[in-house]
Write an enzyme that holds these catalytic residues in place. Structure first.
Site, PDB file in Angstrom:
ATOM      1  N   ARG A  48       9.970   0.661  20.584  1.00 61.33           N
ATOM      2  CA  ARG A  48       8.982  -0.014  19.745  1.00 61.33           C
ATOM      3  C   ARG A  48       8.873  -1.439  20.215  1.00 61.33           C
ATOM      4  O   ARG A  48       8.509  -1.701  21.344  1.00 61.33           O
ATOM      5  CB  ARG A  48       9.455   0.069  18.274  1.00 61.33           C
ATOM      6  CG  ARG A  48       8.634   0.981  17.412  1.00 61.33           C
ATOM      7  CD  ARG A  48       9.248   1.215  16.035  1.00 61.33           C
ATOM      8  NE  ARG A  48       9.905   0.055  15.441  1.00 61.33           N
ATOM      9  CZ  ARG A  48      10.462   0.044  14.235  1.00 61.33           C
ATOM     10  NH1 ARG A  48      10.416   1.117  13.486  1.00 61.33           N
ATOM     11  NH2 ARG A  48      11.054  -1.039  13.774  1.00 61.33           N
ATOM     12  N   LYS A  86      11.553  -8.795   4.382  1.00 60.00           N
ATOM     13  CA  LYS A  86      10.165  -8.471   4.737  1.00 60.00           C
ATOM     14  C   LYS A  86       9.534  -7.573   3.672  1.00 60.00           C
ATOM     15  O   LYS A  86      10.247  -6.957   2.863  1.00 60.00           O
ATOM     16  CB  LYS A  86      10.149  -7.763   6.094  1.00 60.00           C
ATOM     17  CG  LYS A  86      10.893  -6.425   6.094  1.00 60.00           C
ATOM     18  CD  LYS A  86      11.037  -5.846   7.498  1.00 60.00           C
ATOM     19  CE  LYS A  86      11.852  -4.559   7.464  1.00 60.00           C
ATOM     20  NZ  LYS A  86      12.152  -4.061   8.821  1.00 60.00           N
ATOM     21  N   TYR A 102      -6.187  17.117 -12.072  1.00 62.16           N
ATOM     22  CA  TYR A 102      -7.162  17.561 -11.068  1.00 62.16           C
ATOM     23  C   TYR A 102      -6.673  18.797 -10.315  1.00 62.16           C
ATOM     24  O   TYR A 102      -5.511  18.863  -9.919  1.00 62.16           O
ATOM     25  CB  TYR A 102      -7.413  16.447 -10.048  1.00 62.16           C
ATOM     26  CG  TYR A 102      -8.034  15.212 -10.628  1.00 62.16           C
ATOM     27  CD1 TYR A 102      -9.223  15.273 -11.358  1.00 62.16           C
ATOM     28  CD2 TYR A 102      -7.448  13.970 -10.428  1.00 62.16           C
ATOM     29  CE1 TYR A 102      -9.796  14.127 -11.874  1.00 62.16           C
ATOM     30  CE2 TYR A 102      -8.021  12.816 -10.941  1.00 62.16           C
ATOM     31  CZ  TYR A 102      -9.192  12.892 -11.664  1.00 62.16           C
ATOM     32  OH  TYR A 102      -9.754  11.763 -12.170  1.00 62.16           O
ATOM     33  N   MET A 134      -4.714   8.658  -9.834  1.00 62.90           N
ATOM     34  CA  MET A 134      -4.670   7.229  -9.511  1.00 62.90           C
ATOM     35  C   MET A 134      -3.870   6.434 -10.543  1.00 62.90           C
ATOM     36  O   MET A 134      -3.095   5.547 -10.189  1.00 62.90           O
ATOM     37  CB  MET A 134      -6.099   6.678  -9.423  1.00 62.90           C
ATOM     38  CG  MET A 134      -6.138   5.233  -8.938  1.00 62.90           C
ATOM     39  SD  MET A 134      -7.798   4.566  -8.893  1.00 62.90           S
ATOM     40  CE  MET A 134      -8.525   5.477  -7.544  1.00 62.90           C
TER      41      MET A 134
HETATM   42  C1  LIG Z   1      13.587  -3.783   8.721  1.00 63.12           C
HETATM   43  C2  LIG Z   1      14.532  -4.207   9.789  1.00 63.12           C
HETATM   44  C3  LIG Z   1      15.914  -4.327   9.515  1.00 63.12           C
HETATM   45  C4  LIG Z   1      16.548  -3.883   8.212  1.00 63.12           C
HETATM   46  O1  LIG Z   1      16.748  -2.488   8.237  1.00 63.12           O
HETATM   47  P1  LIG Z   1      17.502  -1.750   7.038  1.00 63.12           P
HETATM   48  O2  LIG Z   1      17.704  -0.367   7.508  1.00 63.12           O
HETATM   49  O3  LIG Z   1      16.606  -1.839   5.841  1.00 63.12           O
HETATM   50  O4  LIG Z   1      18.773  -2.485   6.825  1.00 63.12           O
HETATM   51  C5  LIG Z   1      16.729  -4.866  10.497  1.00 63.12           C
HETATM   52  N1  LIG Z   1      16.214  -5.230  11.697  1.00 63.12           N
HETATM   53  C6  LIG Z   1      14.912  -5.099  11.996  1.00 63.12           C
HETATM   54  C7  LIG Z   1      14.422  -5.512  13.336  1.00 63.12           C
HETATM   55  C8  LIG Z   1      14.036  -4.565  11.057  1.00 63.12           C
HETATM   56  O5  LIG Z   1      12.727  -4.419  11.377  1.00 63.12           O
END
Ligand SMILES: *Cc1c(COP(=O)(O)O)cnc(C)c1O
Length: 411
Positions: free
Chosen positions: A140, A43, A273, A320
């Protein structure tokens, strides 16, 4: 008149992604997880490393599954030619479940999605492959314990009607990066109960999966039939007190650029800045052409930049497009051999103009690490790599010889 000859163009800044490091990390983690199957979590553009390239590398290294949050990410994998099983688990009512089903994407289901998924299955006249997600404590995504019975019964009904196949039951851990905390045991216990409830409802999911990277590494009792690994595959440690090297992992991303300006300034020169930093004595400043538009957190003043074998902290505010390092008192030449004729703005032999500046890398040679940037920014290594922006070109090295993936000369 200048006799200056412009050099051949090169990348001014790049995130170098070492695909052989990713392949080795996958193989190492697969060994840790065996006999459980391995899902490579890609992802968020593979945590900034490039989704298609990482997915191809992980599959070539033996990963059986790919995982994404969004259906749109899973569809992008299919468009890139990836044919391995893919699971996507985070949906909204605007998600294109029909496209997912048409592309053979497995769908996580926390409750409300079931009706949407069934509608897609009816429209396409083919069963949807579903992984039911239980919230065992993370609070969640996932079905609540109170709704779980109803969800598994509804899913079992649809399975008997040929509209879905429940191939998995899964959950996600909240504190696996802190192995001493008891909540992981509580989540594990609830997960086992949820699987039992699903089985009592007549479901027989082949894939029970719970472990992320930290659980894969620290809790074999969470491996079940498959582990879902993101961070570790990229060579980064999920634990505050254990390094990548101590876990047998190699960081895959190196972030570097070239010094854009090298100049001598008097004592008391304010920098960037807010003028929050001032030189104490006549000094040489180096301008590093990376900033928060490139994904370097603005708050990460003090983060390390290595130039010519020495690591300097960023001084003053990160802007930036640029940040500044202080090479120290004027007159010390540490960068012999930089090309060009002596001249204005730091051009010339012995200055750092154009010299490679590395923000983080694999750490093999004592160079700076992602974790130091995370520390400077008050965040985790996950966020640093994931937010390196698209303005920074990715360069792939060490790739396996896969059709369409190999750059010329690499195989
Ligand atoms: C992102 C995610 C993972 C991977 O987690 P890591 O700690 O990066 O290995 C596994 N399961 C779900 C549901 C996730 O959202």
């Amino acid at each position: 008149m200048s006799t200056f000859v412009a050099p051949v163009p090169e990348l001014e800044r790049q995130a170098i992604i070492d695909l052989s490091a990713i392949a080795n990390n996958v193989r190492h983690l697969m060994g840790v997880a065996a006999p459980a199957q391995f899902m490579a979590v890609v992802k968020a553009d593979a945590y900034g490393h490039g989704m298609a390239q990482v997915a191809q590398t992980a599959v070539a290294a033996g990963a059986a599954w790919l995982g994404t949050a969004h259906v749109s990410e899973a569809l992008a994998l299919r468009a890139a030619g990836l044919q391995a099983p893919v699971l996507a688990w985070l949906h909204t009512p605007a998600t294109d479940f029909t496209a997912a089903l048409a592309a053979d994407i497995d769908l996580g289901c926390s409750g409300w999605e079931l009706e949407y998924i069934v509608a897609a299955a009816r429209a396409l006249e083919r069963p949807a492959r579903v992984h039911l997600k239980i919230d065992t404590g993370l609070g969640r995504n996932g079905c609540s314990l109170t709704d779980w019975q109803a969800l598994v019964e509804a899913a079992a009904d649809y399975q008997r009607a040929g509209l879905v196949r429940v191939v998995g039951v899964f959950s996600h851990l909240a504190v696996a990066d802190e192995p001493d905390r008891p909540e992981t045991d509580h989540q594990l216990e609830r997960f086992r109960q949820a699987v039992a409830v699903a089985q009592d409802a007549g479901l027989d999911p082949d894939l029970r999966h719970l472990a992320n990277t930290p659980a894969t590494l620290s809790r074999p009792d969470t491996h079940f039939d498959m582990v879902r690994v993101g961070l570790g595959m990229y060579g980064l440690s999920p634990f505050a007190d254990l390094s990548s090297a101590e876990l047998g992992l190699v960081p895959a991303m190196t972030l570097q650029t070239r010094i854009a300006l090298c100049k001598d300034v008097p004592a008391g020169q304010g920098v960037s800045y807010g003028l929050n930093y001032a030189t104490e004595e006549p000094s040489t400043l180096g301008l590093v052409p990376l900033g928060y538009a490139d994904g370097i957190p603005r708050v990460a003043t003090g983060g390390p930049v290595r130039v010519g074998g020495i690591t300097y902290p960023v001084v003053g505010r990160i802007a930036m497009d640029q940040m500044v390092i202080d090479f120290g008192p004027t007159g010390r030449s540490r960068f012999g051999g930089a090309p060009g004729t002596a001249g204005i703005g730091g051009a010339g032999t012995g200055t750092a103009l154009g010299v490679t500046a590395e923000l983080f890398g694999n750490g093999n040679d004592g160079g700076p690490l992602v974790e130091q940037w995370a520390e400077a920014a008050g965040t985790v290594n996950y966020e640093i790599v994931t937010r390196i922006s698209q303005r920074v070109p990715r360069t792939y090295v060490g790739q396996a010889c896969m059709s369409g993936a190999a750059a010329e000369g690499d195989c």
